[in-house]
Design a protein around this motif. Sequence first.
Motif, short mmCIF file in Angstrom:
data_model
loop_
_atom_site.label_atom_id
_atom_site.label_comp_id
_atom_site.label_asym_id
_atom_site.label_seq_id
_atom_site.Cartn_x
_atom_site.Cartn_y
_atom_site.Cartn_z
N ARG A 120 -12.14 13.65 6.26
CA ARG A 120 -12.13 12.63 6.82
C ARG A 120 -12.28 11.11 6.60
NH1 ARG A 120 -10.83 14.81 11.42
NH2 ARG A 120 -11.19 13.51 12.98
N SER A 121 -12.45 11.08 5.48
CA SER A 121 -12.67 9.36 4.58
C SER A 121 -12.31 9.12 3.50
CB SER A 121 -14.33 9.39 4.85
OG SER A 121 -14.73 9.36 5.59
N LYS A 122 -10.78 9.74 3.26
CA LYS A 122 -10.07 9.56 2.37
C LYS A 122 -8.99 8.72 2.16
CE LYS A 122 -9.41 14.93 1.02
NZ LYS A 122 -10.35 14.78 -0.05
N PHE A 123 -8.89 8.14 3.04
CA PHE A 123 -8.10 7.05 3.58
C PHE A 123 -9.19 5.32 4.59
CE2 PHE A 123 -4.98 9.82 2.03
CZ PHE A 123 -4.94 9.75 1.31
N ALA A 124 -9.04 4.89 3.94
CA ALA A 124 -8.91 3.33 5.22
C ALA A 124 -8.25 3.83 6.20
CB ALA A 124 -8.67 1.80 4.68
N ARG A 125 -8.72 3.69 8.00
CA ARG A 125 -8.56 4.29 9.16
C ARG A 125 -7.79 3.02 9.80
NH1 ARG A 125 -11.72 9.07 9.85
NH2 ARG A 125 -11.11 9.15 12.33
N THR A 126 -7.73 2.79 10.67
CA THR A 126 -7.08 1.69 11.53
C THR A 126 -7.92 2.03 12.82
OG1 THR A 126 -5.77 3.71 12.89
CG2 THR A 126 -4.57 2.93 11.10
N TYR A 172 -5.63 7.76 9.79
CA TYR A 172 -5.38 7.02 8.77
C TYR A 172 -3.99 5.69 8.79
CZ TYR A 172 -8.25 10.56 6.04
OH TYR A 172 -9.41 11.30 5.96
N ARG A 173 -4.49 4.93 8.13
CA ARG A 173 -3.36 3.81 7.63
C ARG A 173 -2.21 4.75 6.81
NH1 ARG A 173 -4.80 -1.14 8.74
NH2 ARG A 173 -6.86 -1.95 9.16
N GLU A 174 -1.05 4.32 7.17
CA GLU A 174 0.25 4.49 6.85
C GLU A 174 0.26 4.48 5.50
OE1 GLU A 174 3.27 4.82 10.13
OE2 GLU A 174 1.93 4.13 11.09
N GLU A 175 -0.10 2.98 4.81
CA GLU A 175 0.97 2.20 3.79
C GLU A 175 -0.24 3.19 2.72
OE1 GLU A 175 -2.36 -0.24 5.43
OE2 GLU A 175 -0.14 1.02 6.49
N GLN A 176 -1.47 3.09 3.30
CA GLN A 176 -2.11 4.31 2.35
C GLN A 176 -1.61 5.16 1.80
OE1 GLN A 176 -6.23 3.48 3.11
NE2 GLN A 176 -6.48 1.71 2.16
N VAL A 177 -1.43 6.60 2.41
CA VAL A 177 -1.37 7.92 2.43
C VAL A 177 0.21 7.59 2.22
CG1 VAL A 177 -0.56 9.70 3.84
CG2 VAL A 177 -2.63 7.99 4.72
N ASP A 178 1.29 7.21 2.48
CA ASP A 178 2.19 6.42 1.75
C ASP A 178 2.55 6.49 0.17
OD1 ASP A 178 3.64 7.31 4.40
OD2 ASP A 178 3.81 5.34 4.43
N ALA A 179 1.54 5.78 -0.37
CA ALA A 179 1.59 4.95 -1.56
C ALA A 179 1.27 6.74 -2.45
CB ALA A 179 0.44 3.80 -1.60
N LEU A 180 -0.27 7.42 -1.92
CA LEU A 180 -0.67 7.91 -2.84
C LEU A 180 0.40 9.28 -2.58
CD1 LEU A 180 -4.47 9.39 -3.17
CD2 LEU A 180 -2.70 10.95 -1.73
N LEU A 181 0.81 9.65 -1.78
CA LEU A 181 2.63 9.93 -1.31
C LEU A 181 3.22 10.25 -2.92
CD1 LEU A 181 3.03 11.70 2.07
CD2 LEU A 181 1.75 12.30 -0.04
N ASP A 182 3.74 8.60 -2.51
CA ASP A 182 4.69 8.39 -4.02
C ASP A 182 4.21 8.97 -4.86
OD1 ASP A 182 5.94 7.95 -1.86
OD2 ASP A 182 6.23 5.64 -1.70
#
Length: 192
Positions: A120-126, A172-182
């Motif tokens: 629940r803390s892997k990425f920055a939150r909105t 979670y902030r979308e851009e951070q999650v998307d960057a990690l998936l990429d």
Amino acid sequence: MTSETANDATQERASGSFRVVSGSGRGYHPAAVDKFLAAARESFEVGGDLTAADVREASFPLVKGGYVIADVDAALGRIEDAFAARQRDQIVRDGGTEEWVTQAREQAQVILDHLARSRRSKFARTGFLTFGYRVDEVDHVAGRIVRYLRDGDELSVEQLRSAAFRMQRHGYREEQVDALLDATIDVMLAVR
């Protein structure tokens, strides 16, 4: 993937392989898709600047009577694979297999280090009133990525490409999650 396969994928529209959405349904804008595929084909054949990441990030406007999204996305996936294979081959030619393996390992370690953060803390939150990706769903996918990279569990590029998350307030902030998936997809394509 061979250059022949990449050319087949970029020529799909010319052979009529993309279905058109019927009725009032929306699909990808045909002219935008055709233009991008032509540019991708030229870049692949001539050795232009287009990369696998550029193909992955391609987006098209949605219009009535457009191309069926799943058909175009499948073709883009094959084209991305071709560009990634070409990039991998170039790295091996220039620096040898050892450099390619080292780069893939370093990228994988960066991903693992990031995902080692607590649940629940892997990425920055909105913000509390702003929507972001649903935390539990992202954490579930993050766990699958860790098991793939660390333990060799099964996970496909297609599964990550099609990962979709519901939204929640203070997610979670979308851009951070998307960057990690990429980044994970890049590693997976590098070791195919």
